[in-house]
Design an enzyme around this catalytic site. Structure first.
Site, PDB file in Angstrom:
ATOM      1  N   ASP A  48       0.834  -1.208   0.000  1.00 47.79           N
ATOM      2  CA  ASP A  48       0.000   0.000   0.000  1.00 47.79           C
ATOM      3  C   ASP A  48       0.871   1.262   0.000  1.00 47.79           C
ATOM      4  OD1 ASP A  48      -2.438   1.300   0.009  1.00 47.79           O
ATOM      5  OD2 ASP A  48      -3.238   0.175   1.704  1.00 47.79           O
ATOM      6  N   ASP A  76      -9.935   3.350  -3.736  1.00 50.30           N
ATOM      7  CA  ASP A  76     -10.660   2.180  -3.215  1.00 50.30           C
ATOM      8  C   ASP A  76     -12.068   2.069  -3.790  1.00 50.30           C
ATOM      9  OD1 ASP A  76      -8.391   1.965  -1.772  1.00 50.30           O
ATOM     10  OD2 ASP A  76      -9.346   1.983   0.195  1.00 50.30           O
TER      11      ASP A  76
END
Ligand code: GLA
Length: 429
Positions: free
Chosen positions: A179, A234
């Site tokens: 990430d 997302d």
């Protein structure tokens, strides 16, 4: 359908469809393996990544994130691995069990190692990896190219790349999602290349899933850094988010091929925020776009309609097709869209997608698909699991309910059959 073409197929697609015999990936951009780069670190790493045969097909599995967020523990992971096998999802290709954020303690130990969270992973990751491996599955884990992960509850790997990659390897980890939070504004490419190199040095084959949300046009350099790369932020469990992720991902179609894939994010199928039609469309488009098929719901308790979508082997086969060519939006008339892409064996996958509010007829013409207008095909409906009658030559057409889709594989008949049929017709046989 009207005549407004927003995005017709490029030459590459037509070339692949029309070329006789087995198609190869030779017309794809080659990943940095020319004479001048041989011998450089990056070329060496590149060869290693490809040589380990990870990501020859888009990854399939499950992730904790979309449904459980930080509410995870080792029992959930074990039970999900059990369900993957007992429900038959493993046998249609789902393989990775991926632990996302929130699995580690807030602080590293005295040696600087990451420590599994005692409250939720008391048996440790090695034990869990053994369990998952015994089931014939693989275990994925998560870290971040920053000082802390996105939940701010565990350390990131920035500055600890080699140490973390080695500990993941020693635990038996098969997959790393990496990430991009809390990154101190350090160069994104440097941060991801560092972890890629650390994984290659780790002594274990570890799939590298880059999650830097499309920054720096990641698709343009992703092949040299990882096995897949997120192309957006997302996903949420609703129609607007899902369709916008599909469109954002579509822009980068030409950069995906065996070894590295565009990633529009984990599936939301089964999480409850969309209709069955919308989930069917979600799964069909992800499959056609050669996206990772990572289930994001609680498979232990999923209903039958969710299971039917996620286990549709004919749709999965399109995703896992050996040619590895990302299908894309090739035609748009308002809310009515045709998405398509070539498959091995000169077949073509087609999705007729109704993004509008009312049922409508959508048609794909052979000219849209790069097929000769006279080519005879057999057509298979991948959701009805039946052969389709094609009343009109050179096109496939269907009435599609709102937010639903039709998905087909067209198989051109061999030239000899095509000749026989025309001759029979001429002599009225
Ligand atoms: C970011 C990622 C998500 C998920 C969370 C975890 O938002 O994009 O996929 O991993 O972090 O905190």
């Amino acid at each position: 359908m009207g005549s407004h073409y927003s995005n017709v197929l490029g030459g590459l697609f037509i070339l692949i469809i029309m070329s006789p015999g087995p198609t190869t990936a030779t017309s794809r951009p080659e990943p940095m393996m020319n004479e001048s780069s041989i011998g450089s670190d990056r070329a060496t790493s590149e060869r290693s990544l490809l040589a380990n045969e990870l990501a020859l097909k888009p990854q399939m599995g499950w992730s904790t994130w979309n449904h459980f967020h930080c509410d995870i523990n080792e029992t959930l992971v074990r039970e999900t691995a059990d369900a993957m096998v007992s429900m038959g999802l493993a046998s249609v290709g789902y393989q990775y069990i991926n632990i996302d954020d929130c699995w580690a303690e807030q602080n590293r130990d005295e040696q600087g190692n990451l420590v599994p969270r005692a409250s939720s992973f008391p048996s440790g990751i090695i034990t869990l990896a053994d369990y998952v491996h015994q089931k014939g599955l693989k275990l994925g884990i998560y870290s971040d190219a920053g000082t802390e992960t996105c939940s701010d509850t565990m350390p990131g790997s920035l500055g600890f790349e080699e140490q973390d990659a080695k500990i993941f390897a020693s635990w038996g980890i098969d997959y790393l999602k990496y990430d991009n939070c809390n990154n101190d504004n350090e160069d994104v490419k440097d941060r991801y290349y560092k972890m890629k190199q650390a994984l290659l040095n780790s002594g274990r084959e570890i799939f590298f899933s880059m999650c830097e949300w499309g920054q720096e046009d990641v698709a343009t350099w992703g092949q040299s850094a990882g096995n897949s790369w997120r192309t957006s932020g997302d996903i949420d469990d609703n129609w607007e988010s899902m369709t916008s992720h599909a469109d954002q991902n579509d822009q980068w179609a030409s950069y995906a091929y065996p070894g590295g894939w565009n990633d529009p994010d984990i599936l939301e199928v089964g999480n409850g925020g969309m209709t069955q039609a919308e989930y069917r469309s979600h799964f069909s488009i992800w499959a056609l776009a050669k996206a990772p098929l990572l289930i994001g719901c609680d498979i232990r308790y999923m209903d039958n309609s969710t299971f039917k979508i996620l286990s549709n082997k004919e749709v999965i086969d399109v995703n896992q097709d050996g040619l590895g060519h990302q299908g894309r939006k090739i035609k748009q008339d308002g809310d009515l869209e045709v998405w398509a892409g070539p498959l091995s064996g000169n077949k073509v996958a087609v999705v007729l997608w109704n993004r509008g509010a009312t049922e409508a007829t959508i048609t794909a013409y052979w000219s849209d698909l790069g097929l000769n207008a006279t080519t005879l095909v057999t057509a298979r409906d991948l959701w009805d699991h039946s052969r389709v009658r094609l009343p009109s030559k050179g096109q496939i057409s269907a009435s599609v309910p709102t937010h639903d889709c039709k998905m087909y594989v067209l198989s051109p008949m061999p030239p000899s059959t095509q000749r026989d049929r025309s001759a029979a017709k001429r002599s009225n046989v």
